[in-house]
Write a protein that holds these residues in place. Structure first.
Motif, short mmCIF file in Angstrom:
data_model
loop_
_atom_site.label_atom_id
_atom_site.label_comp_id
_atom_site.label_asym_id
_atom_site.label_seq_id
_atom_site.Cartn_x
_atom_site.Cartn_y
_atom_site.Cartn_z
N SER A 213 0.84 -1.15 0.15
CA SER A 213 0.01 0.03 0.04
C SER A 213 0.83 1.25 0.03
N VAL B 85 0.86 5.74 -6.64
CA VAL B 85 1.74 6.71 -5.67
C VAL B 85 2.55 7.35 -6.46
N ARG C 232 -0.67 9.30 -2.20
CA ARG C 232 -1.27 7.97 -2.54
C ARG C 232 -2.80 7.97 -3.09
N ILE D 196 -3.58 1.12 -6.37
CA ILE D 196 -2.78 2.30 -5.66
C ILE D 196 -1.65 2.69 -6.54
N ARG E 41 5.06 11.24 0.03
CA ARG E 41 4.25 10.99 -1.47
C ARG E 41 2.85 11.05 -1.32
N THR F 85 -6.02 6.16 -4.49
CA THR F 85 -6.67 5.18 -4.76
C THR F 85 -7.73 5.20 -5.75
N ASP G 17 3.73 1.69 -1.98
CA ASP G 17 4.37 2.19 -3.13
C ASP G 17 3.37 1.59 -4.41
N GLY G 18 2.29 0.73 -4.00
CA GLY G 18 1.30 0.32 -4.98
C GLY G 18 1.94 -0.69 -5.85
N SER H 74 4.12 8.13 -11.88
CA SER H 74 3.70 7.08 -10.72
C SER H 74 4.90 6.20 -10.66
N THR I 120 -7.75 12.48 -1.61
CA THR I 120 -6.45 11.70 -1.57
C THR I 120 -5.80 11.53 -0.23
N SER J 244 4.02 3.29 -9.10
CA SER J 244 3.35 1.96 -8.84
C SER J 244 3.21 1.05 -10.26
#
Ligand SMILES: Cc1ncc(COP(=O)(O)O)c(C=O)c1O
Length: 371
Positions: A169, A306, A345, A304, A343, A347, A171-172, A296, A329, A298
């Motif tokens: 969760s 990031v 995140r 997720i 960072r 979702t 770094d996705g 991103s 967010t 991720s």
């Protein structure tokens, strides 16, 4: 009453560093924040199906009245555990009221004094807390770094447990599960996978998707995220279940889950399986977001996503600007992540619309331009 001095000192230090946490009511706006990946928390059909489970039986709503070893073990509970184990192609499932408690129970008891638990540095706090209750040594390996893991495995005496998440969760990104399991087999180590963010999003989780169910020692699946409920299960062998029943204090010394919560879990498995479009819509939204070329960190299938900014100021300004537009967010700051690695995140959900994603991206890009 005079309160302990260090309380106010610690709180003001946090405030000073800009790391102070406080509660606010959950936001009503454009949701890029919650863990309701498949939109079940707002799915009226799902909610109605849950209501149907009651069949007017109000006894289902009250608590379990005791630990499962005393008065709290119901037929619903044992049947649902059997159902969950079948779904995940594993010998046993053991229910817990939350993922936090499941990890606490598992990691507090499975390893002894001569064992080592190697944890990914980004593993969830509940795993660390479980390890603190254990007599085993704990060491961290660099995030998703299989060579660092191998280095530690080759230097560690005694048997080793390896703890990873299948989808992280912070770094996705996904753990290289096949590589980790293969490495563990080479060193006769045991792998435990926390699937909190993967279950539901990838149907029964990534261990099942990759066919690794017979090669991992245990899994934790949680029901507070894509399932939009509450609770968790530890999956593994029948011996693991007996071990938890005998040695896991959070299992032994705590009231069991209420029956209604348990029945809802079974219903959610069926609902998610019968509505594959929920997962498809979510993946569609993830791809739509990724097409906007936002920088991103991720994985491109992860709900997720990031995003980093040139500075902490840029991050705070971006969050503020998003909030002004009613877009929610999550800024992840120290001490959750290291200073310098703060960072945003994002979702993504099944229910986010294209225009919501467009709006989100255009604001982010205003503050990310130097990247
Ligand atoms: C990876 C991971 N494991 C466990 C948990 C705890 O689950 P629960 O919220 O059900 O206590 C979380 C929740 O944030 C999580 O992200």
């Amino acid at each position: 009453m005079k309160l302990p001095d260090h309380w106010s000192n610690d709180l003001s230090k946090r405030q000073h560093r800009g790391e102070y946490r406080s509660l606010s009511l959950s936001a009503i706006g454009i949701d890029f924040l919650s863990n309701d990946y498949l939109g079940l928390a707002q799915n009226i059909k799902f909610q109605r199906d849950l209501l149907q489970l009651l069949h007017g039986d109000s006894r289902l709503l009250t608590g379990a009245t005791g630990s499962r070893l005393l008065s709290g073990n119901s037929l619903h509970c044992t049947q649902t555990e059997y159902f969950i184990a079948q779904k995940h192609q594993v010998e046993s499932a053991t229910l817990f009221p939350s993922g936090y408690k499941a990890n606490l129970a598992l990691f507090s008891c499975i390893a002894g004094r001569n064992h080592t638990i190697l944890v990914d540095e980004y593993i969830h706090r509940s795993v660390h807390d479980g390890c603190r209750l254990s007599y085993a040594k704990k060491k961290k390996f660099k995030h998703n770094d299989v060579s660092h893991l191998e280095d530690l495995l080759s230097k560690t005496k005694g048997r080793v447990f390896i703890a990873v998440e299948s989808l992280y969760s912070m770094d996705g990104d996904f753990a290289p599960l096949v590589e980790i399991v293969t490495l563990a087999e080479k060193y006769s180590a045991w792998v435990i996978v926390d699937e909190a963010h993967a279950i539901g999003v990838f149907n029964r989780g990534l261990v099942n998707e990759y066919g690794l169910q017979d090669r991992v020692l245990a899994r934790v699946v949680t029901y507070g995220k894509a399932f939009a409920l509450q609770g968790a299960a530890v999956l593994g062998s029948s011996t693991l279940k007996n071990y938890l029943i005998n040695f896991a204090s959070p299992f032994i010394y705590s009231t069991a889950m209420p029956d209604f919560q348990i029945l809802c879990i079974e219903e959610a498995y069926q609902f998610i399986e019968q509505h594959p479009s929920l997962r498809k819509d979510l993946q569609h939204n993830i791809q739509y977001f990724r097409q906007h070329s936002v920088h991103s960190l991720s994985d491109d299938k992860s709900p997720i996503q990031v995003v980093q900014f040139p500075s902490l100021d840029h991050l705070h300004q971006a969050v503020g600007a998003l909030k002004e537009e009613g877009i929610y967010t999550c800024a992840i700051r120290a001490p959750t992540v290291e200073v310098g690695y703060e960072r945003l995140r994002i979702t993504l959900h099944q229910f986010n619309s294209a225009s919501e994603i467009d709006q989100l991206v255009s604001i982010i890009k205003n503050y990310q331009h130097e990247y």
